[in-house]
Design an enzyme around this catalytic site. Sequence first.
Site, PDB file in Angstrom:
ATOM      1  N   ASN A   1      -3.144  -5.152  13.606  1.00 24.11           N
ATOM      2  CA  ASN A   1      -4.571  -4.784  13.601  1.00 24.11           C
ATOM      3  C   ASN A   1      -5.358  -5.531  14.687  1.00 24.11           C
ATOM      4  O   ASN A   1      -6.517  -5.900  14.483  1.00 24.11           O
ATOM      5  CB  ASN A   1      -5.200  -5.014  12.214  1.00 24.11           C
ATOM      6  CG  ASN A   1      -4.826  -3.909  11.230  1.00 24.11           C
ATOM      7  OD1 ASN A   1      -4.581  -2.774  11.632  1.00 24.11           O
ATOM      8  ND2 ASN A   1      -4.784  -4.234   9.940  1.00 24.11           N
TER       9      ASN A   1
ATOM     10  N   HIS B   1      -6.915 -10.939  -0.535  1.00 22.29           N
ATOM     11  CA  HIS B   1      -6.224 -10.502   0.695  1.00 22.29           C
ATOM     12  C   HIS B   1      -7.016 -11.006   1.902  1.00 22.29           C
ATOM     13  O   HIS B   1      -8.034 -10.419   2.274  1.00 22.29           O
ATOM     14  CB  HIS B   1      -6.142  -8.983   0.694  1.00 22.29           C
ATOM     15  CG  HIS B   1      -5.214  -8.406   1.723  1.00 22.29           C
ATOM     16  ND1 HIS B   1      -4.645  -9.153   2.733  1.00 22.29           N
ATOM     17  CD2 HIS B   1      -4.736  -7.133   1.882  1.00 22.29           C
ATOM     18  CE1 HIS B   1      -3.873  -8.354   3.478  1.00 22.29           C
ATOM     19  NE2 HIS B   1      -3.913  -7.133   2.977  1.00 22.29           N
TER      20      HIS B   1
ATOM     21  N   ASN C   1      -3.436 -10.060   7.579  1.00 20.92           N
ATOM     22  CA  ASN C   1      -3.148  -8.776   8.237  1.00 20.92           C
ATOM     23  C   ASN C   1      -4.332  -8.077   8.899  1.00 20.92           C
ATOM     24  O   ASN C   1      -4.367  -6.849   9.013  1.00 20.92           O
ATOM     25  CB  ASN C   1      -2.470  -7.806   7.251  1.00 20.92           C
ATOM     26  CG  ASN C   1      -1.153  -8.359   6.727  1.00 20.92           C
ATOM     27  OD1 ASN C   1      -0.603  -9.293   7.317  1.00 20.92           O
ATOM     28  ND2 ASN C   1      -0.637  -7.801   5.645  1.00 20.92           N
TER      29      ASN C   1
ATOM     30  N   THR D   1       0.845  -1.193   0.000  1.00 20.06           N
ATOM     31  CA  THR D   1       0.000   0.000   0.000  1.00 20.06           C
ATOM     32  C   THR D   1       0.881   1.242   0.000  1.00 20.06           C
ATOM     33  O   THR D   1       1.761   1.377   0.846  1.00 20.06           O
ATOM     34  CB  THR D   1      -0.903  -0.033   1.248  1.00 20.06           C
ATOM     35  OG1 THR D   1      -1.837  -1.083   1.078  1.00 20.06           O
ATOM     36  CG2 THR D   1      -1.634   1.271   1.463  1.00 20.06           C
TER      37      THR D   1
ATOM     38  N   TYR E   1      -7.573  -7.728   8.037  1.00 21.71           N
ATOM     39  CA  TYR E   1      -8.653  -7.092   7.277  1.00 21.71           C
ATOM     40  C   TYR E   1      -9.887  -8.022   7.249  1.00 21.71           C
ATOM     41  O   TYR E   1      -9.906  -9.045   7.923  1.00 21.71           O
ATOM     42  CB  TYR E   1      -8.144  -6.664   5.898  1.00 21.71           C
ATOM     43  CG  TYR E   1      -7.044  -5.627   6.084  1.00 21.71           C
ATOM     44  CD1 TYR E   1      -7.353  -4.365   6.607  1.00 21.71           C
ATOM     45  CD2 TYR E   1      -5.711  -5.937   5.849  1.00 21.71           C
ATOM     46  CE1 TYR E   1      -6.356  -3.433   6.861  1.00 21.71           C
ATOM     47  CE2 TYR E   1      -4.695  -4.998   6.097  1.00 21.71           C
ATOM     48  CZ  TYR E   1      -5.035  -3.745   6.599  1.00 21.71           C
ATOM     49  OH  TYR E   1      -4.057  -2.826   6.862  1.00 21.71           O
TER      50      TYR E   1
END
Length: 368
Positions: A237, A177, A180, A28, A182
Amino acid sequence: MSTNVNLFSPVKLGSLELPNRIVMAPLTRNRAAAGNVPTEMNATYYTQRASAGLIISEATQVSPQGQGYPNTPGIHSQEQVAGWRLVTDAVHAHGGRIFLQLWHVGRISHPSLQPGGELPVAPSAIAPEGDASTLEGPKPYVTPRALETAEIPGIVEDYRKGAENALAAGFDGVEIHSANGYLLDQFLQNGTNKRTDEYGGSIENRARLLMEVTEAVVGVWGGERVGVRLSPSGTFNSMSDSNPGALFSYVAAALNRFNLAYLHLVDPRTDNHNTVENHTQGFPVGYFRPIFNGTLITAGGYDLELGNAVLASGDADLVAYGRLYIANPDLPERFAANAALNKPDRDTFYGGDEKGYIDYPSLELQTA
Ligand code: FNR
């Protein structure tokens, strides 16, 4: 099982022939234009890195609701498809291959980034710790809204449309994805998923959304052009699970039925995006070798030597590089020459202009 394979051994990935096993990890960089549309500058950045065996694009939201950071690109509007076309055409013209990473951030967002200023959505109404990145700077994460069961088909449809748009934009494949912290990872792990419907509770139920999304995306692309990314050891996260070994073993085995191009694992040596702490606990890529029947990509804290070592051990088939790729557009050439590497500048990782993005010199420029 030791092998003679190294980073420069060609490899077949699904139906693609790759000239080397060096993958550009998804990164990103928050440099899309208004409307979250990729630009010529983004095309230049990826094209500079076209000698990678495979480029995986930065995470790209499949819907406006899937956005969690400023200026990240999307794959849900025609303008975005046209912007990505600039990127894929340029990468292909330079002999490269590029997959798009399909993304929905779930709770890792903020009302100021959501359509209508609404709450971000998640499997359950549990806020992550820390601050969201907003256009006005860091702001504390809010408690997300738990998705209704009836909304879940719409989420799967967003991924399917994103996959279709990626095809229209000229990509060579897509990566789902599911790492991580999400949305898909939030459903997998029981620190974030407290649901009582068929998407929560048992491991099979928590993995259901990822399987439905994978089925939808494979329906568009065929399994050999689809990869899935998981981070079984990650705590980034605010993630946690009561039995990650059982969970991620189940997920890796359940993905076998799709005959995917690859499974991409974030190694436990990186605790989060930005630090390498040499963790010994967790699930290194080799843990999944007996479970997953296809190609394995590993990522996290690799250099030339560690990359060659993990390939020689037979634990992984390809190695993805993140921060080294930010700073070294010609990473394969540098590795081949055993040349010095440029150092990544953390201050320009997320957002900004050409500085720290397309101005890292190639070896050729440096030695000219
Ligand atoms: C990342 N990472 C990441 N991962 C992912 O799946 N999608 C993404 O969009 C991003 N974005 C991102 C941005 C930046 C600036 C960093 C540093 C990292 C994680 C990345 O793909 C990789 O797993 C880690 O960087 C660890 O690998 P390295 O950097 O040690 O080679």
